[in-house]
Structure formats: C-alpha cells, structure tokens
Design a protein around this motif. Sequence first.
Motif, PDB file in Angstrom:
ATOM      1  N   LEU A  42     -60.557 102.503  42.934  1.00 25.11           N
ATOM      2  CA  LEU A  42     -59.094 102.530  42.862  1.00 25.11           C
ATOM      3  C   LEU A  42     -58.478 101.995  44.151  1.00 25.11           C
ATOM      4  N   VAL A  43     -58.971 102.441  45.287  1.00 24.38           N
ATOM      5  CA  VAL A  43     -58.457 101.974  46.578  1.00 24.38           C
ATOM      6  C   VAL A  43     -58.679 100.468  46.714  1.00 24.38           C
ATOM      7  N   LEU A  44     -59.853  99.972  46.350  1.00 22.17           N
ATOM      8  CA  LEU A  44     -60.132  98.536  46.435  1.00 22.17           C
ATOM      9  C   LEU A  44     -59.239  97.738  45.496  1.00 22.17           C
ATOM     10  N   THR A  45     -58.976  98.261  44.313  1.00 24.77           N
ATOM     11  CA  THR A  45     -58.095  97.576  43.358  1.00 24.77           C
ATOM     12  C   THR A  45     -56.667  97.500  43.904  1.00 24.77           C
ATOM     13  N   ILE A  46     -56.185  98.604  44.465  1.00 22.33           N
ATOM     14  CA  ILE A  46     -54.831  98.619  45.038  1.00 22.33           C
ATOM     15  C   ILE A  46     -54.744  97.648  46.211  1.00 22.33           C
ATOM     16  N   CYS A  47     -55.748  97.646  47.082  1.00 21.95           N
ATOM     17  CA  CYS A  47     -55.752  96.714  48.221  1.00 21.95           C
ATOM     18  C   CYS A  47     -55.768  95.263  47.745  1.00 21.95           C
ATOM     19  N   ALA A  48     -56.535  94.970  46.724  1.00 15.99           N
ATOM     20  CA  ALA A  48     -56.590  93.608  46.189  1.00 15.99           C
ATOM     21  C   ALA A  48     -55.239  93.207  45.608  1.00 15.99           C
ATOM     22  N   ALA A  49     -54.568  94.130  44.927  1.00 18.89           N
ATOM     23  CA  ALA A  49     -53.251  93.826  44.355  1.00 18.89           C
ATOM     24  C   ALA A  49     -52.242  93.535  45.458  1.00 18.89           C
ATOM     25  N   PHE A  50     -52.241  94.345  46.521  1.00 13.74           N
ATOM     26  CA  PHE A  50     -51.341  94.080  47.643  1.00 13.74           C
ATOM     27  C   PHE A  50     -51.641  92.750  48.299  1.00 13.74           C
ATOM     28  N   ALA A  51     -52.915  92.405  48.424  1.00 18.63           N
ATOM     29  CA  ALA A  51     -53.291  91.124  49.033  1.00 18.63           C
ATOM     30  C   ALA A  51     -52.778  89.962  48.216  1.00 18.63           C
ATOM     31  N   VAL A  52     -52.848  90.052  46.892  1.00 21.98           N
ATOM     32  CA  VAL A  52     -52.351  88.978  46.023  1.00 21.98           C
ATOM     33  C   VAL A  52     -50.841  88.849  46.151  1.00 21.98           C
ATOM     34  N   VAL A  53     -50.123  89.968  46.144  1.00 22.65           N
ATOM     35  CA  VAL A  53     -48.661  89.935  46.269  1.00 22.65           C
ATOM     36  C   VAL A  53     -48.256  89.381  47.631  1.00 22.65           C
ATOM     37  N   ALA A  54     -48.920  89.821  48.693  1.00 15.54           N
ATOM     38  CA  ALA A  54     -48.586  89.337  50.035  1.00 15.54           C
ATOM     39  C   ALA A  54     -48.849  87.849  50.165  1.00 15.54           C
ATOM     40  N   ALA A  55     -49.908  87.363  49.572  1.00 19.06           N
ATOM     41  CA  ALA A  55     -50.228  85.937  49.650  1.00 19.06           C
ATOM     42  C   ALA A  55     -49.242  85.098  48.864  1.00 19.06           C
ATOM     43  N   ALA A  56     -48.609  85.666  47.854  1.00 15.87           N
ATOM     44  CA  ALA A  56     -47.695  84.906  47.004  1.00 15.87           C
ATOM     45  C   ALA A  56     -46.271  84.853  47.547  1.00 15.87           C
ATOM     46  N   GLN A  57     -45.980  85.590  48.610  1.00 18.48           N
ATOM     47  CA  GLN A  57     -44.634  85.607  49.158  1.00 18.48           C
ATOM     48  C   GLN A  57     -44.271  84.240  49.734  1.00 18.48           C
ATOM     49  N   PRO A  58     -43.063  83.738  49.476  1.00 16.68           N
ATOM     50  CA  PRO A  58     -42.666  82.457  50.039  1.00 16.68           C
ATOM     51  C   PRO A  58     -42.442  82.541  51.541  1.00 16.68           C
ATOM     52  N   ALA A  59     -42.535  81.409  52.196  1.00 20.49           N
ATOM     53  CA  ALA A  59     -42.237  81.348  53.624  1.00 20.49           C
ATOM     54  C   ALA A  59     -40.767  81.693  53.815  1.00 20.49           C
ATOM     55  N   MET A  60     -40.467  82.523  54.786  1.00 23.43           N
ATOM     56  CA  MET A  60     -39.101  82.990  54.991  1.00 23.43           C
ATOM     57  C   MET A  60     -38.499  82.518  56.308  1.00 23.43           C
TER      58      MET A  60
ATOM     59  N   GLY B  55     -29.263  66.704  79.924  1.00 26.69           N
ATOM     60  CA  GLY B  55     -30.215  67.784  80.164  1.00 26.69           C
ATOM     61  C   GLY B  55     -30.282  68.796  79.037  1.00 26.69           C
ATOM     62  N   GLY B  56     -29.756  68.458  77.860  1.00 25.71           N
ATOM     63  CA  GLY B  56     -29.727  69.398  76.746  1.00 25.71           C
ATOM     64  C   GLY B  56     -31.107  69.758  76.244  1.00 25.71           C
ATOM     65  N   GLN B  57     -31.339  71.057  76.072  1.00 24.52           N
ATOM     66  CA  GLN B  57     -32.599  71.565  75.545  1.00 24.52           C
ATOM     67  C   GLN B  57     -32.301  72.691  74.568  1.00 24.52           C
ATOM     68  N   GLY B  58     -33.169  72.854  73.566  1.00 19.24           N
ATOM     69  CA  GLY B  58     -32.970  73.945  72.625  1.00 19.24           C
ATOM     70  C   GLY B  58     -34.214  74.230  71.809  1.00 19.24           C
ATOM     71  N   TYR B  59     -34.267  75.462  71.299  1.00 19.58           N
ATOM     72  CA  TYR B  59     -35.323  75.875  70.384  1.00 19.58           C
ATOM     73  C   TYR B  59     -34.783  77.013  69.540  1.00 19.58           C
ATOM     74  N   GLY B  60     -35.476  77.332  68.441  1.00 17.04           N
ATOM     75  CA  GLY B  60     -34.974  78.420  67.619  1.00 17.04           C
ATOM     76  C   GLY B  60     -35.784  78.686  66.378  1.00 17.04           C
ATOM     77  N   ASN B  61     -35.110  79.339  65.419  1.00 19.87           N
ATOM     78  CA  ASN B  61     -35.724  79.828  64.206  1.00 19.87           C
ATOM     79  C   ASN B  61     -34.741  79.649  63.052  1.00 19.87           C
ATOM     80  N   PHE B  62     -35.157  78.907  62.020  1.00 21.54           N
ATOM     81  CA  PHE B  62     -34.373  78.729  60.798  1.00 21.54           C
ATOM     82  C   PHE B  62     -34.969  79.682  59.777  1.00 21.54           C
ATOM     83  N   TYR B  63     -34.160  80.625  59.248  1.00 20.88           N
ATOM     84  CA  TYR B  63     -34.744  81.693  58.440  1.00 20.88           C
ATOM     85  C   TYR B  63     -33.797  82.228  57.370  1.00 20.88           C
ATOM     86  N   ASN B  64     -34.399  82.998  56.439  1.00 22.38           N
ATOM     87  CA  ASN B  64     -33.678  83.688  55.386  1.00 22.38           C
ATOM     88  C   ASN B  64     -33.185  85.005  55.955  1.00 22.38           C
ATOM     89  N   ASN B  65     -31.879  85.160  56.065  1.00 20.43           N
ATOM     90  CA  ASN B  65     -31.274  86.361  56.646  1.00 20.43           C
ATOM     91  C   ASN B  65     -30.963  87.357  55.527  1.00 20.43           C
TER      92      ASN B  65
END
Length: 148
Positions: free
Chosen positions: A7-25, A41-51
């Motif tokens: 049961l524990v292995l089945t639940i862990c496998a299910a979570f692994a499948v769901v986590a792997a299927a999540q889109p990049a955010m 002298g302009g410089q910049g960096y950052g993060n484009f993300y789903n808020n």
Amino acid sequence: MNRLTRLVLTICAAFAVVAAAQPAMAAYWGSSSSPLKGGGGGQGYGNFYNNSGVNAANSSQRRDSNGGGGIYVETQFYFHYDGGSGPGYQTAGRGQTERTGSRSWVYKTVTRNLHPEGTSARGIIKVCEDRNWRPDGCSEPATTTFSY
C-alpha cells in the motif's frame, strides 16, 4: 511483501506520477553572476512564473553598473490559446519596471492576468536603458515560457 508495504509503495508511486506530470510553473532568466546586459551599464535577471494561478508575473532585479540612470526591464506577455485564427501565442501587452540609476540591485514585479482559455504563458524580456533622441539600448531578449 506484506499488505502495508504494498500500500505504501502504491501510494508513493501514485504521488511520483502526479508530481512528474505537473507543468513547469516558472522560468528563470539570467542570474546575478550572469545577468542580461542592456545598453550602457544596464543589467538584470529574474523569474517569469505563474503567480497562484491568477497571473503571469515577471519578478526582476535590475541595476545600472555605471550609475547613469534610466535602466528598466520590459516584458512582452503572450498566452497560448485559440484566438480565432487557430491556436498559438497571442499578445497580451507589455509591462515595464520603473527606471533606476542605482548601482545596487532593485526589485520589481510586473504582471498580466492569465488567459482563462490559455495553456501556457510566454514572456519576452529585455533589459533596457533610456536614451534621448534615439532608440533605447536593450539587451538581446530572453524568451521564457511556463505551462498552466
């Protein structure tokens, strides 16, 4: 193998499948050690993300390594959906940070609401410097995308 272990292995496998299927955010662009470099002298960096499933956000750090002024980050927003002529990236406007002349990193986030029929968001990001009487000096664009 006992029932509990299976049961524990089945639940862990299910979570692994769901986590792997999540889109990049989120998609990072540049870094403090390797920023995008715009005019002057302009410089910049950052993060484009789903808020929080509400909007596409571009959080950026920007600075003027020369201390001259007028440095900003510009983000052109796009969403992938069927805009009437078939599916594709449709423009959603642009956002700009305020200008800075600081030699220290200055933080700002610009956003656009996610398109309700969209499946992904794209940001085309540039670090620029205001210039009088001629086009602003900008970095090469960084193109970042996330699915939602």
